[in-house]
Enzyme design. Structure first.
Site, PDB file in Angstrom:
ATOM      1  N   SER A 121      -4.230  -2.920   4.529  1.00  0.00           N
ATOM      2  CA  SER A 121      -3.054  -3.028   5.379  1.00  0.00           C
ATOM      3  C   SER A 121      -3.344  -2.650   6.827  1.00  0.00           C
ATOM      4  O   SER A 121      -2.826  -3.286   7.754  1.00  0.00           O
ATOM      5  CB  SER A 121      -1.922  -2.149   4.834  1.00  0.00           C
ATOM      6  OG  SER A 121      -1.566  -2.541   3.527  1.00  0.00           O
ATOM      7  N   HIS A 156      -0.736   1.653   9.029  1.00  0.00           N
ATOM      8  CA  HIS A 156      -0.200   0.487   9.720  1.00  0.00           C
ATOM      9  C   HIS A 156      -0.180   0.715  11.229  1.00  0.00           C
ATOM     10  O   HIS A 156      -0.570  -0.162  12.017  1.00  0.00           O
ATOM     11  CB  HIS A 156       1.221   0.181   9.239  1.00  0.00           C
ATOM     12  CG  HIS A 156       1.307  -0.151   7.780  1.00  0.00           C
ATOM     13  ND1 HIS A 156       2.496  -0.370   7.125  1.00  0.00           N
ATOM     14  CD2 HIS A 156       0.331  -0.311   6.842  1.00  0.00           C
ATOM     15  CE1 HIS A 156       2.259  -0.655   5.855  1.00  0.00           C
ATOM     16  NE2 HIS A 156       0.957  -0.609   5.659  1.00  0.00           N
TER      17      HIS A 156
END
Length: 227
Positions: free
Chosen positions: A130, A176
């Protein structure tokens, strides 16, 4: 004959996106090994802030692991397939690799910097591509702006995915953020570099970002007495 290049300095190549497919292949093989080894492969390469202090390669290797839920790897590989070929062609293979690797490491550094240094927080394993994928999201924004296209849909998609961890537990939003910041920085440098300095920027900016990530990591570990 001189090689044909994109406006970002990448060599125009025909055929398949080799780097993107290789990354997807490594992630899939790694995920299968996670399943067949009953978690031993995961524990050997997964990242946590504490584990990273003694085995720094985990800052990167965790990006090639995923949870045992098939939805986790499917989402990340789908996003990689959507963004990877375009950026690989735009930037060229070498610079795309630099972007992906540094965004992956940036995701782990984001976890290190933003997670409170508690026993639970610093020993919880983090896995997934991610951070690297968010790096690609970040990098594509200046590319679209440079070519005169709207980046609104990408920005909205980023905002939605940034919000999800606050409603769904177990998602490392810190990764993230780290990957996104790195991707924005490198993508902007690649996109707006003057044509005569694109090759210089292509290696100098990733090197600088790498130095910043290492410096931030050393500072954090030193500040809590792990170095």
């Amino acid at each position: 004959m001189p090689a044909t290049r994109t406006i970002f300095g990448g060599t125009v190549r025909g055929g398949r996106p080799v780097v993107t497919l290789t990354i997807i292949g490594i992630c899939v093989v790694s995920w299968v090994l996670q399943l067949v080894t009953a978690g031993l492969w995961t524990s050997q390469w997964a990242y946590s802030p504490y584990a990273g202090s003694v085995e720094p390669w985990r800052f990167l290797t965790a990006a090639f692991l995923h949870s045992t839920s098939i939805m986790h790897i499917l989402f990340n590989m789908y996003a990689l397939w959507l963004l990877g070929p375009f950026l690989e062609q735009a930037f060229g293979r070498a610079r795309f690799v630099a972007l992906y690797v540094l965004a992956a490491v940036g995701g782990s550094v984001g976890v290190l910097l933003l997670t409170p240094p508690t026993y639970e927080g610093w020993t919880t394993e983090v896995v997934g591509a991610s951070g690297a994928v968010f790096g690609l999201f970040g990098a594509i924004i200046p590319v679209l702006r440079r070519t005169g296209r709207s980046a609104t849909q990408i920005v909205v998609l980023i905002a939605i995915n940034m919000a999800i961890p606050f409603f769904v537990p177990g998602i490392a939003w810190e990764a993230h953020v780290g990957g996104l910041v790195v991707g924005l920085a490198i993508g902007a440098a690649y996109a707006w570099a003057p044509r005569e300095r694109q090759r210089l920027v292509g290696w100098a900016v990733p090197a600088l970002v790498g130095v910043v990530l290492v410096a931030a990591t050393v500072w954090k570990y030193t500040s809590i007495g792990l170095l």
